[in-house]
Scaffold this motif. Structure first.
Motif, short mmCIF file in Angstrom:
data_model
loop_
_atom_site.label_atom_id
_atom_site.label_comp_id
_atom_site.label_asym_id
_atom_site.label_seq_id
_atom_site.Cartn_x
_atom_site.Cartn_y
_atom_site.Cartn_z
N ALA A 117 0.85 -1.20 0.00
CA ALA A 117 0.00 0.00 0.00
C ALA A 117 0.87 1.23 0.00
O ALA A 117 2.00 1.21 0.53
N VAL A 118 0.36 2.31 -0.59
CA VAL A 118 1.05 3.59 -0.61
C VAL A 118 0.05 4.68 -0.27
O VAL A 118 -1.09 4.68 -0.77
N SER A 119 0.44 5.60 0.59
CA SER A 119 -0.39 6.77 0.88
C SER A 119 0.39 8.02 0.56
O SER A 119 1.62 8.05 0.62
N ARG A 120 -0.34 9.07 0.18
CA ARG A 120 0.26 10.37 -0.11
C ARG A 120 -0.50 11.41 0.70
O ARG A 120 -1.72 11.46 0.67
N GLU A 121 0.25 12.21 1.45
CA GLU A 121 -0.35 13.25 2.30
C GLU A 121 -1.42 12.66 3.22
O GLU A 121 -2.44 13.30 3.49
N GLY A 122 -1.21 11.44 3.69
CA GLY A 122 -2.13 10.83 4.64
C GLY A 122 -3.31 10.12 4.03
O GLY A 122 -4.13 9.56 4.74
N ARG A 123 -3.43 10.10 2.70
CA ARG A 123 -4.55 9.45 2.03
C ARG A 123 -4.05 8.24 1.25
O ARG A 123 -3.08 8.33 0.50
N LEU A 124 -4.71 7.10 1.44
CA LEU A 124 -4.33 5.89 0.72
C LEU A 124 -4.61 6.09 -0.77
O LEU A 124 -5.76 6.34 -1.16
N VAL A 125 -3.57 6.02 -1.59
CA VAL A 125 -3.75 6.23 -3.03
C VAL A 125 -3.61 4.95 -3.84
O VAL A 125 -3.97 4.91 -5.02
N TRP A 126 -3.07 3.90 -3.21
CA TRP A 126 -2.96 2.62 -3.92
C TRP A 126 -2.78 1.50 -2.91
O TRP A 126 -2.11 1.65 -1.90
N SER A 127 -3.40 0.38 -3.19
CA SER A 127 -3.10 -0.87 -2.47
C SER A 127 -3.31 -2.01 -3.43
O SER A 127 -4.11 -1.94 -4.38
N GLY A 128 -2.57 -3.07 -3.21
CA GLY A 128 -2.68 -4.24 -4.06
C GLY A 128 -2.19 -5.46 -3.31
O GLY A 128 -1.45 -5.35 -2.32
N SER A 129 -2.58 -6.63 -3.77
CA SER A 129 -2.17 -7.85 -3.07
C SER A 129 -2.13 -9.02 -4.03
O SER A 129 -2.69 -8.98 -5.13
N ARG A 130 -1.45 -10.06 -3.57
CA ARG A 130 -1.42 -11.33 -4.30
C ARG A 130 -1.53 -12.45 -3.26
O ARG A 130 -1.06 -12.33 -2.13
N SER A 131 -2.17 -13.55 -3.66
CA SER A 131 -2.38 -14.66 -2.74
C SER A 131 -2.25 -15.97 -3.50
O SER A 131 -2.48 -16.03 -4.72
N CYS A 132 -1.89 -17.02 -2.76
CA CYS A 132 -1.82 -18.34 -3.38
C CYS A 132 -3.21 -18.97 -3.51
O CYS A 132 -3.36 -20.02 -4.14
N VAL A 133 -4.21 -18.33 -2.91
CA VAL A 133 -5.59 -18.83 -2.99
C VAL A 133 -6.36 -17.96 -3.98
O VAL A 133 -6.57 -16.77 -3.72
N ASP A 134 -6.74 -18.52 -5.11
CA ASP A 134 -7.43 -17.74 -6.14
C ASP A 134 -8.72 -17.13 -5.58
O ASP A 134 -9.52 -17.81 -4.93
N GLY A 135 -8.90 -15.83 -5.83
CA GLY A 135 -10.11 -15.16 -5.41
C GLY A 135 -10.18 -14.84 -3.94
O GLY A 135 -11.22 -14.38 -3.46
N HIS A 136 -9.09 -15.07 -3.20
CA HIS A 136 -9.11 -14.85 -1.76
C HIS A 136 -7.99 -13.94 -1.28
O HIS A 136 -7.52 -14.07 -0.16
N ALA A 137 -7.55 -13.02 -2.12
CA ALA A 137 -6.44 -12.16 -1.72
C ALA A 137 -6.88 -11.20 -0.62
O ALA A 137 -7.97 -10.63 -0.68
N PRO A 138 -6.03 -10.98 0.38
CA PRO A 138 -6.35 -9.99 1.42
C PRO A 138 -6.27 -8.59 0.83
O PRO A 138 -5.77 -8.38 -0.28
N ASP A 139 -6.74 -7.60 1.59
CA ASP A 139 -6.66 -6.22 1.13
C ASP A 139 -6.03 -5.35 2.21
O ASP A 139 -5.53 -5.85 3.23
#
Length: 461
Positions: free
Chosen positions: A38-60
């Motif tokens: 995840a990345v935030s700019r000036e205190g606001r989350l501007v991007w997050s992404g994830s990958r998981s070994c379980v299809d369709g079950h990636a955390p956020d």
């Protein structure tokens, strides 16, 4: 905490794809069950992404992971609050507030910066993988020979040192470390997904076999007395928000000046790595791209990292649920660097001071220390900056004191007093800075120049 002046826009698609590629690569090459960035700019989350070994079950970014030693930063914030309230001084020996430990000669500053000389770990068994109840007292945490180096002489990372700081907080506050953390830090900053124990949704911790694609669940222990060194669970979003606090401060928790103090090196890092240092509870990385501060963390089943760039107004987080494998410190740094290079921070608009004190304004302009020329300029809240006008020199910013004068905030003059010295008629004679006299003319014949001025004055060859 300063609110963003303008809401940052979402990242460009090309930047977002580069970030997702980095997270996906880290999860695949690090063989982690899941990984969130995840990345935030000036205190606001501007991007997050994830990958998981379980299809369709990636955390956020709202999924909890255990963050290990990032907990130490929260403990350091609690100690700095005690200092700001005048309840402790960082030069105090531990014994003054927490008697009977057997290591009471070490100072609070040494404990915060890992220069107290204490051992890195507790006596066996491995404290991260065993119940905290097996170490019921501080003597069980410190062992019979707690020192491995003389106090104050070398940086040596110490988990027991932060147990002592947590116990110090409890002794001074009269409440548990967990309660102090919740009421003094987590609630004011809105970190509702940061907690002592996991709260769903949360990831499970796993060990991945080093020589085979196989997994085994890791135990999750209550660390007891060691909790201030590594107990917490948090999310990528909460850690990004905490990173903004570490960059800007929040008067409800710690003002900007105090978090800036935490970010300054208090102890050297590994001598083999000249770009690393340690502040008051914060790791510091210094490179060509600027200075990053934050902390890494690990406990069996989890690794985590938070890096912050105050210059860019960016925080980046990487968390994974594997005991080893993914290099989350490098991942978080690269996420931050990717955004900084692709979409550099847009400067805030210049604005004049809300009001100008005419007496202070009259002090601005050139001053001379000997023949060295300096310029004095005004800063917000009656602060000033003194900077060399040519060549190298000692530049510092100064904070105004309630009873007049200023105190140095950084550089050579950090902590040094600056004051205006006036003549009997009330006119300004010179500036006194740590005994140095700054005059309006270089060696003026009537100026208060230590040692006096040659009667012949300036001359040619």
């Amino acid at each position: 905490m300063t609110s963003p002046l303008e809401s940052p826009e979402d990242l460009l698609p090309s930047t977002a794809r580069a970030l997702l590629h980095r997270v996906a690569t880290a999860q695949a090459e690090g063989r982690s069950p899941s990984l969130v960035g995840a990345v935030s700019r000036e205190g606001r989350l501007v991007w997050s992404g994830s990958r998981s070994c379980v299809d369709g079950h990636a955390p956020d970014a709202d999924t909890q992971f255990r963050v290990g030693s990032i907990t130490k930063v929260f403990t350091a914030v609690l100690v700095m609050r005690l200092r700001d309230e005048g309840l402790v001084d960082l030069s105090d020996p531990l014994e003054k507030h927490l008697p009977g430990t057997g290591v009471g000669e070490v100072t609070l500053a040494q404990l915060l910066g890992h220069s107290a000389g204490l051992g890195a770990e507790t006596p066996a068994p491995w404290w991260e993988r065993t119940p905290g109840s097996s170490r019921p007292g501080l003597s069980d945490v410190l062992g019979e020979e707690p020192f491995v180096h003389p106090a104050g002489q070398v940086h040596h990372y110490s988990n027991p040192g932060y147990t002592l700081l947590g116990s110090l907080v409890e002794a001074v506050r009269g409440v548990s470390w967990e309660q102090a953390l919740r009421t003094e830090v987590l609630e004011p900053l809105g970190l509702s997904r940061t907690s002592y124990q996991p709260v769903a949704p949360h990831a499970g911790g796993w060990a991945v076999h080093p020589w085979a694609d196989a997994m085994m669940p890791e135990p999750s222990e209550d660390l007891g007395l060691m909790a201030p060194a590594g107990q917490l669970w948090s999310t990528a979003a909460d850690l990004c928000r905490f990173g903004w606090f570490l960059a800007e401060g929040d008067d409800r928790v710690l003002p900007a000046g105090t978090v800036a103090e935490m970010r300054r090196p208090a102890a050297p890092g590994d001598p083999r790595d000249r770009e690393a240092a340690y502040g008051l509870g914060l790791q510091i990385a210094m490179g060509e791209g600027g200075t990053l501060f934050g902390h890494t963390g690990s406990l069996p089943g989890f690794v985590a990292c938070l890096w912050v760039s105050a210059e860019q107004g960016l925080s980046a987080v990487a968390v994974a649920n594997a005991t080893s494998g993914p290099k989350v410190g490098a991942v978080a740094a690269e996420l931050l660097r990717t955004v900084a290079e692709a979409e550099p921070r847009i400067p805030r608009p210049w604005r004049p001071l809300p009001e100008v004190d005419q007496e202070l304004l009259a002090l601005t302009g050139p001053w001379y220390w000997g023949t060295y020329s300096y310029g004095l300029r005004l800063l917000p809240e009656r602060g000033v900056a003194l900077e060399p006008l040519r060549g190298g020199g000692r530049a510092s910013r100064f904070r105004a004191l309630p009873d007049g004068g200023w105190i140095g905030l950084d550089g050579y003059y950090q902590g040094e007093p600056l004051r205006v010295v006036r003549r009997e008629d009330g006119s300004v004679s010179h500036l006194d800075l740590a005994s140095f006299a700054f005059t309006r003319e270089p060696y003026g014949p009537r100026d208060a120049v230590p040692g006096g001025v040659d009667e012949g004055g300036w001359r040619g060859l």
